[in-house]
Write a protein that holds these residues in place. Structure first.
Motif, mmCIF file in Angstrom:
data_model
loop_
_atom_site.group_PDB
_atom_site.id
_atom_site.type_symbol
_atom_site.label_atom_id
_atom_site.label_comp_id
_atom_site.label_asym_id
_atom_site.label_seq_id
_atom_site.Cartn_x
_atom_site.Cartn_y
_atom_site.Cartn_z
ATOM 1 N N ARG A 9 0.850 -1.189 0.000
ATOM 2 C CA ARG A 9 0.000 0.000 0.000
ATOM 3 C C ARG A 9 0.880 1.232 0.000
ATOM 4 N NH1 ARG A 9 -4.780 -0.419 4.046
ATOM 5 N NH2 ARG A 9 -5.383 1.349 2.788
ATOM 6 N N ASP A 11 0.693 3.947 1.656
ATOM 7 C CA ASP A 11 0.974 4.509 2.973
ATOM 8 C C ASP A 11 1.772 3.550 3.863
ATOM 9 O OD1 ASP A 11 -0.956 2.628 3.437
ATOM 10 O OD2 ASP A 11 -2.351 3.979 4.454
ATOM 11 N N SER A 13 0.787 0.875 5.331
ATOM 12 C CA SER A 13 0.013 0.188 6.360
ATOM 13 C C SER A 13 -0.429 -1.175 5.856
ATOM 14 C CB SER A 13 -1.212 1.019 6.741
ATOM 15 O OG SER A 13 -2.075 1.136 5.637
ATOM 16 N N LYS A 14 -0.802 -2.015 6.819
ATOM 17 C CA LYS A 14 -1.326 -3.326 6.474
ATOM 18 C C LYS A 14 -2.830 -3.223 6.357
ATOM 19 C CE LYS A 14 2.304 -5.842 8.818
ATOM 20 N NZ LYS A 14 2.600 -6.823 9.834
ATOM 21 N N GLY A 15 -3.443 -4.194 5.749
ATOM 22 C CA GLY A 15 -4.882 -4.207 5.595
ATOM 23 C C GLY A 15 -5.238 -4.430 4.143
ATOM 24 N N SER A 16 -6.498 -4.461 3.898
ATOM 25 C CA SER A 16 -6.964 -4.732 2.549
ATOM 26 C C SER A 16 -6.826 -3.492 1.683
ATOM 27 C CB SER A 16 -8.421 -5.177 2.593
ATOM 28 O OG SER A 16 -8.923 -5.275 1.295
ATOM 29 N N PRO A 17 -6.073 -3.566 0.601
ATOM 30 C CA PRO A 17 -5.959 -2.399 -0.271
ATOM 31 C C PRO A 17 -7.256 -2.129 -1.030
ATOM 32 C CG PRO A 17 -4.753 -4.246 -1.189
ATOM 33 C CD PRO A 17 -5.237 -4.665 0.162
ATOM 34 N N PHE A 19 -10.537 -2.669 0.230
ATOM 35 C CA PHE A 19 -11.638 -2.218 1.062
ATOM 36 C C PHE A 19 -11.209 -1.287 2.192
ATOM 37 C CE2 PHE A 19 -12.723 -6.501 -0.513
ATOM 38 C CZ PHE A 19 -13.737 -6.129 -1.376
ATOM 39 N N GLY A 20 -9.930 -1.128 2.421
ATOM 40 C CA GLY A 20 -9.448 -0.238 3.470
ATOM 41 C C GLY A 20 -9.784 -0.712 4.875
ATOM 42 N N ARG A 21 -9.894 -2.019 5.058
ATOM 43 C CA ARG A 21 -10.232 -2.569 6.374
ATOM 44 C C ARG A 21 -8.987 -3.062 7.079
ATOM 45 N NH1 ARG A 21 -15.023 -6.717 5.545
ATOM 46 N NH2 ARG A 21 -15.151 -6.486 7.792
ATOM 47 N N LYS A 22 -9.089 -3.149 8.411
ATOM 48 C CA LYS A 22 -7.993 -3.697 9.204
ATOM 49 C C LYS A 22 -7.922 -5.209 8.974
ATOM 50 C CE LYS A 22 -8.463 -0.409 12.965
ATOM 51 N NZ LYS A 22 -8.764 -0.277 14.391
#
Length: 77
Positions: A9, A11, A13-17, A19-22
């Motif tokens: 991603r 930024d 960060s981890k998570g779904s690229p 849906f933007g979810r943790k």
């Protein structure tokens, strides 16, 4: 998890690229932290395990009683 052929991603960060979810682990940890503490001796966390445990104990007791009745009926002296 960056590597050849994988894009991270922007930024970092981890998570779904998509849906933007943790990640699921973080969501589960947050939900678990909101639960009240368990009361000692009043909670069996796994319902199916409780069912199997009780079933096995009842099965062993019934099997021993049947064996006792069979041995008494044979009257091996």
């Amino acid at each position: 998890m960056s590597g050849p052929g994988r894009r991270g991603r922007p930024d970092g960060s981890k998570g779904s690229p998509l849906f933007g979810r943790k990640p699921i682990e973080e969501r589960l940890a947050e939900r678990r932290a909101q639960l009240p503490p368990l009361k000692e001796g009043e909670h069996f966390e796994h319902g199916p395990a409780k069912f199997i445990f009780i079933f096995l104990i009842v099965f062993v007791v019934v099997a021993h009683l049947i064996g006792l009745v069979v041995l008494m009926a044979l009257d091996l002296n």
